[in-house]
Structures are given as structure tokens and as C-alpha cells.
Design an enzyme around this catalytic site. Structure first.
Site, PDB file in Angstrom:
ATOM      1  N   ARG A 147       0.844  -1.201   0.000  1.00 53.51           N
ATOM      2  CA  ARG A 147       0.000   0.000   0.000  1.00 53.51           C
ATOM      3  C   ARG A 147       0.874   1.244   0.000  1.00 53.51           C
ATOM      4  O   ARG A 147       1.269   1.732   1.054  1.00 53.51           O
ATOM      5  CB  ARG A 147      -0.923  -0.035   1.222  1.00 53.51           C
ATOM      6  CG  ARG A 147      -2.137  -0.934   1.001  1.00 53.51           C
ATOM      7  CD  ARG A 147      -3.028  -0.956   2.218  1.00 53.51           C
ATOM      8  NE  ARG A 147      -2.546  -1.879   3.227  1.00 53.51           N
ATOM      9  CZ  ARG A 147      -2.878  -1.834   4.512  1.00 53.51           C
ATOM     10  NH1 ARG A 147      -3.678  -0.891   4.957  1.00 53.51           N
ATOM     11  NH2 ARG A 147      -2.396  -2.721   5.356  1.00 53.51           N
TER      12      ARG A 147
ATOM     13  N   ASP B 240       2.285   5.056  -0.259  1.00 55.70           N
ATOM     14  CA  ASP B 240       1.842   6.367   0.236  1.00 55.70           C
ATOM     15  C   ASP B 240       1.657   7.371  -0.898  1.00 55.70           C
ATOM     16  O   ASP B 240       2.129   7.146  -2.018  1.00 55.70           O
ATOM     17  CB  ASP B 240       2.897   6.931   1.193  1.00 55.70           C
ATOM     18  CG  ASP B 240       2.738   6.398   2.600  1.00 55.70           C
ATOM     19  OD1 ASP B 240       1.628   5.969   2.949  1.00 55.70           O
ATOM     20  OD2 ASP B 240       3.742   6.404   3.341  1.00 55.70           O
TER      21      ASP B 240
ATOM     22  N   TYR C  73      11.985  -2.172  -3.244  1.00 55.48           N
ATOM     23  CA  TYR C  73      11.811  -0.762  -3.588  1.00 55.48           C
ATOM     24  C   TYR C  73      13.137  -0.191  -4.081  1.00 55.48           C
ATOM     25  O   TYR C  73      14.216  -0.692  -3.725  1.00 55.48           O
ATOM     26  CB  TYR C  73      11.389   0.047  -2.357  1.00 55.48           C
ATOM     27  CG  TYR C  73       9.932  -0.083  -1.978  1.00 55.48           C
ATOM     28  CD1 TYR C  73       9.011   0.893  -2.362  1.00 55.48           C
ATOM     29  CD2 TYR C  73       9.471  -1.159  -1.230  1.00 55.48           C
ATOM     30  CE1 TYR C  73       7.670   0.794  -2.014  1.00 55.48           C
ATOM     31  CE2 TYR C  73       8.130  -1.270  -0.884  1.00 55.48           C
ATOM     32  CZ  TYR C  73       7.238  -0.293  -1.275  1.00 55.48           C
ATOM     33  OH  TYR C  73       5.919  -0.376  -0.935  1.00 55.48           O
TER      34      TYR C  73
ATOM     35  N   ARG D 256      11.496   5.053   3.528  1.00 59.58           N
ATOM     36  CA  ARG D 256      11.901   6.462   3.482  1.00 59.58           C
ATOM     37  C   ARG D 256      12.663   6.875   4.741  1.00 59.58           C
ATOM     38  O   ARG D 256      13.519   7.761   4.696  1.00 59.58           O
ATOM     39  CB  ARG D 256      10.692   7.344   3.238  1.00 59.58           C
ATOM     40  CG  ARG D 256      10.160   7.188   1.802  1.00 59.58           C
ATOM     41  CD  ARG D 256       8.711   7.607   1.662  1.00 59.58           C
ATOM     42  NE  ARG D 256       8.531   8.989   2.032  1.00 59.58           N
ATOM     43  CZ  ARG D 256       7.346   9.547   2.284  1.00 59.58           C
ATOM     44  NH1 ARG D 256       6.239   8.821   2.174  1.00 59.58           N
ATOM     45  NH2 ARG D 256       7.271  10.802   2.603  1.00 59.58           N
TER      46      ARG D 256
END
Lengths: 281, 281
Positions: free
Chosen positions: A50, A52, A121, A209
Site C-alpha cells: 500500500r 503512500d 523498492y 523512506r
């Protein structure tokens, strides 16, 4: 009948993955397009990660359940297989910042979220004015100071493996923050960008992040490489860890086991993580 | 005092390079930013390749002439060299879809347009739905049918060298259409996109996009590979040659000779081509 869709999207104009009333989200648009093409009231989908607001995806995976009759009806008289007809019609309805790249009937036991064995990622940084490419500005963070990739890799080495990543997560009530970090490394791509590859069984909210933010503090020389592991060990948010901007982050790939192991993997993942715990990015 | 600036821009929101009243153009924005930073009425610039509406650049080169006092004034009390201060201040004023990537004092005899020995463009095509990446949609043409790269390369071989490219150019009164095509080849990039590398001493208007359009007709099997050379030899526009959309095209690089040969190259190019003849892309 369960279908698997592989998606890519430019997160710039989306308020993230998850449906929110009156906001433009990937899930909202995709479910709307599916309802239109399949002529159903609602077609709920489940995704692997999910993302952001502002986070992109090249390798997002979703599943949905559909009656064979609905799928056949959507395909109409198309000469191609029904899932191929569905893919074409979905891309005809969806805006061009989200594309369905593949559609197939899922193997038994497949669950886009719980069958996944890892998510990968990438985070991209242009750390020199000469590297800033306006053609890539939506997916690359422009950073004003040079980063020392070797120092960042030294810091990353102290974070690999299974740990409680609470120090790098936005806490959620009742959700574990134990994750297994399989890869965290920095490379220079052919253009010279600093690119982080971050791979884990799953991520908690803001984890990638925050990890990247900690590495950047090391890469700039503001912190020594060993500091990242110290923050991890303390297990609480550290003011020195900045959550870097969303637009440098892209969900590149989600991996699943062989078909025979899908259901067992899903069962294990459900036990390990609470239902609220898989928010990614 | 002559300065050289290296520029990159996302052409999506620009009405091309050349200044036009009340339209957003790269030249218009750049000259406006230079006038603001240098505190001058007008700062005319000359570019290597006048890109059309929607065409991008990673390696555009421009020159401008400025009094040393103006440059020193713009730099103010900055501790960095005046051209570096100019680069920073320009990027502070310009929007993020155009970036100055380098600024330097030009060598004697340098002319961004006439000293150039070749220009290199890339044209990118995603010829399969699975290749369409929404993160690259501004710079890659999505094409509905697969292209045969070998057939396109066979067609390209018949176009290399010095020819009158009138069949692939938008004609301009008094401008020669003789050009030397140094490279025209198709490759699959790591992602699987079909990428054309097109390099010539210079291009006439619409030439790259018409050449690519002819190759695509061959790549789809609508025309045999030898057809492209036949069109070239006939020397008139052919209805079978489509000018492909602008957004797949990027000016990647402009090459200049060694400093000692800059002035001689500029003189030779001025003799060869009329002042109106260097419109690129």
C-alpha cells in the site's frame, strides 16, 4: 475465480494507494475501472504494497475475485482470451498515469498481499546539479550535497537481517514492527544517480523512506556509519532520522513462491503480521 | 565574453525552443531568467538544436554574450566562481522542467549552433502493453504493434551518409536539405524498449521524426526495408511516411571539435547551411 493484475503507476497525481473518499487514489480508480468493465457494483482488490501519497510503482501486484460469467461478459465477442480482453479494456478506461501491465488467472492459494515473500523498492537521488534531469524529476530526489555511497553502504550493513524496526516505522496500534531486511545497498546507476535497493519480507509504514533518510545523514557526513545500527538498537524514533520525500521512491518488484507454496506462505504471513501491518513505503 | 550553457528540459509543457509571443517556450524562459539574474534588458541566446513543441532535451547547448561586469554583478559576493554562481541563480529562477546542468566561459570561436559537428537524438518506443511504463510516458511513445528491430536496421542502412533528405523534411524556402546521416540504428534497451539513435551533422525540420516514421512502417511490416531508400531517392514527401509524435524524441548530445577547430568549423557550417536551415528535430 481469482485474478492477478500487475500494475505500474506514476504516484505524482495520486493520494497514495488506498481508497479515500473524494481523493484520487490508485485503488479507487482501479476498482472503479474494474466495476465499469465487469459491469458490477463493486470489485474490491487487495494489493501487495500500500504505497503512500506520491510513491510510484513499476511492479505492484493485486488480486481480485470474480465470477467467470462476469469475466466472460466483459470480454464480449473478443477473439482473445478473456483476461487479455480485460487487460485491454481496463487500460482503455484507466488514465495514462496507471497501466495494467499483465493480467492472468491466479494459481490456487494466491494472495497478492499474504503470499508475497518479499517486496523490493528503489530510492533514487541526484546529488549533484549536473545529475538533475528534468525528464526524471518526478521519480528522482534532487539533493544539494554529494553523498558518500561507500559510507552509506557501511551504515546499511548494520541494519540487514531480522530486527524490530520500530525506530524507522510510524507506529500502529497492535502491529508488529519486526521485519527481515534482505537487501539495503547503494549503487551509482549509469547516469551517476545514487540508487538504493531496499528489499524485505515486508515493510512497515514509512520504513523505506526513514531508512533512506538515515543513510543520507551518513552519506553527507553528518553521522558516522555506525549511528544507523545504534538507532535501530534503541528502538525509538530518532530526531536525526528524516523521512525523505515520497517522489524518489518506487515499488519495483514483489516476489511470490512457486505455485505449490502460495497457500503455505499466505498462512505463515497472516500469522506473523496483524491485518493492519502491511502498509508499505 | 561568451558563455556556454548546457541545458536539459522536459518538453511536455513547452511550445518548443524558439520564443513566440505569449507562449511558454524554453528560449523565452531562459532569456527571461538570464535577464533577471544579469539585470539586463535582454540576453539573446543561440542554441544548437531548435527543438519543436513537445520534444525534450538532455544535451541542449546554448551560447550568450555578456559583459564581464554583468556576470560579476550577478555573482555578487558569492565565494564560488562567477559562472558557478550564475548556474545556481539561474536554476533558482527557472521552473523545474528546465535545468542548467553546466555553465562555463566558452573557448574562442565557440558558436553553439555553427561550431557543432553533430547532433544526436534518441527516439523511444514501447511496442508492447507490458512495456508501457507510466513513469516514462512523457518520453516514450506507446505503440500498439510489435516492431521488428532487425527490419528497421536493414531499412536504416540505406539512408546513412550524405544525401538530400528533402523526402523527410518540411521544406523551407532557400534552405538546403542536404545532410550527412552518421548513425541511424535501433536497439532494445534493458527494459525492452525500441530505441533509435539518430546522429547527423545537422537536421532539417521534422527530419528525425519522419525518419522514425518511415522505420516504423518497415518495423510493422507495412513496407519492405528497401522502401526507405526508395523514398529518399525520389526526394519528395511520401504519404507513407508519418511524422511520429514529438514526445518520444529527446536531443541527447551535441558534439564540438577541439577548441582550436571551433572557428573553422563554424565558418564551414555557415557556408554550408543557410541561416534559416538549422531547425532541428
Amino acid at each position: 475465480m481469482r485474478l492477478r493484475l500487475d500494475l505500474a503507476y506514476d504516484g505524482t497525481e495520486f493520494h497514495g494507494w488506498a481508497t479515500q473518499p473524494s481523493l484520487r487514489t490508485v485503488q479507487g480508480l482501479l476498482e472503479g475501472a474494474l466495476a465499469q468493465v465487469l459491469r458490477l457494483e463493486a470489485v474490491p482488490v487487495t494489493c501487495a504494497g500500500r504505497t503512500d501519497t506520491g510513491v510510484h510503482a513499476r511492479g505492484q501486484v493485486v488480486h481480485l475475485d470474480v465470477e467467470p460469467e462476469s469475466l466472460a461478459g466483459a470480454a464480449g465477442r473478443s477473439p482473445v482470451p478473456p483476461v487479455d480482453a480485460l487487460l485491454r479494456r481496463l487500460n482503455g478506461v484507466l488514465p495514462d498515469d496507471v497501466r495494467v501491465r499483465a493480467a492472468r488467472v491466479a494459481a490456487d492459494g494466491f494472495d497478492a498481499r499474504f503470499s508475497a515473500v518479499w517486496r523490493r523498492y528503489a530510492y533514487r537521488i541526484a546529488d549533484d546539479p549536473a545529475l538533475v534531469d528534468p525528464l526524471a524529476r518526478r521519480t528522482v530526489l534532487a539533493w544539494p550535497r554529494r553523498l558518500d555511497v561507500d559510507a552509506m553502504n557501511a551504515a546499511a550493513a548494520g541494519l540487514l537481517g531480522e530486527h524490530d524496526f520500530a525506530a524507522f516505522c510510524k507506529r500502529r496500534e497492535g502491529a508488529t514492527t519486526v521485519r527481515t531486511l534482505l537487501d539495503l545497498r547503494w549503487d551509482r546507476d549509469p547516469a551517476g544517480l545514487a540508487v538504493a535497493t531496499v528489499r524485505a519480507d515486508a515493510f512497515c509504514h514509512h520504513m523505506v523512506r526513514a531508512l533512506v533518510g538515515a543513510m543520507v545523514a551518513v552519506g553527507e557526513g553528518r553521522r558516522p556509519p555506525g549511528w544507523a545500527a545504534e538507532v535501530l538498537a534503541r528502538g525509538v524514533r530518532d530526531a536525526g532520522v528524516t523521512v525523505v520525500p515520497a517522489h524518489g521512491l518506487t515499488l519495483e518488484e514483489v516476489a511470490y513462491p512457486d505455485d505449490a507454496d502460495l497457500a503455505a506462505q499466505a498462512l505463515a504471513a497472516r500469522r506473523l503480521r496483524s491485518p493492519a501491518g502491511a502498509h508499505d513505503g
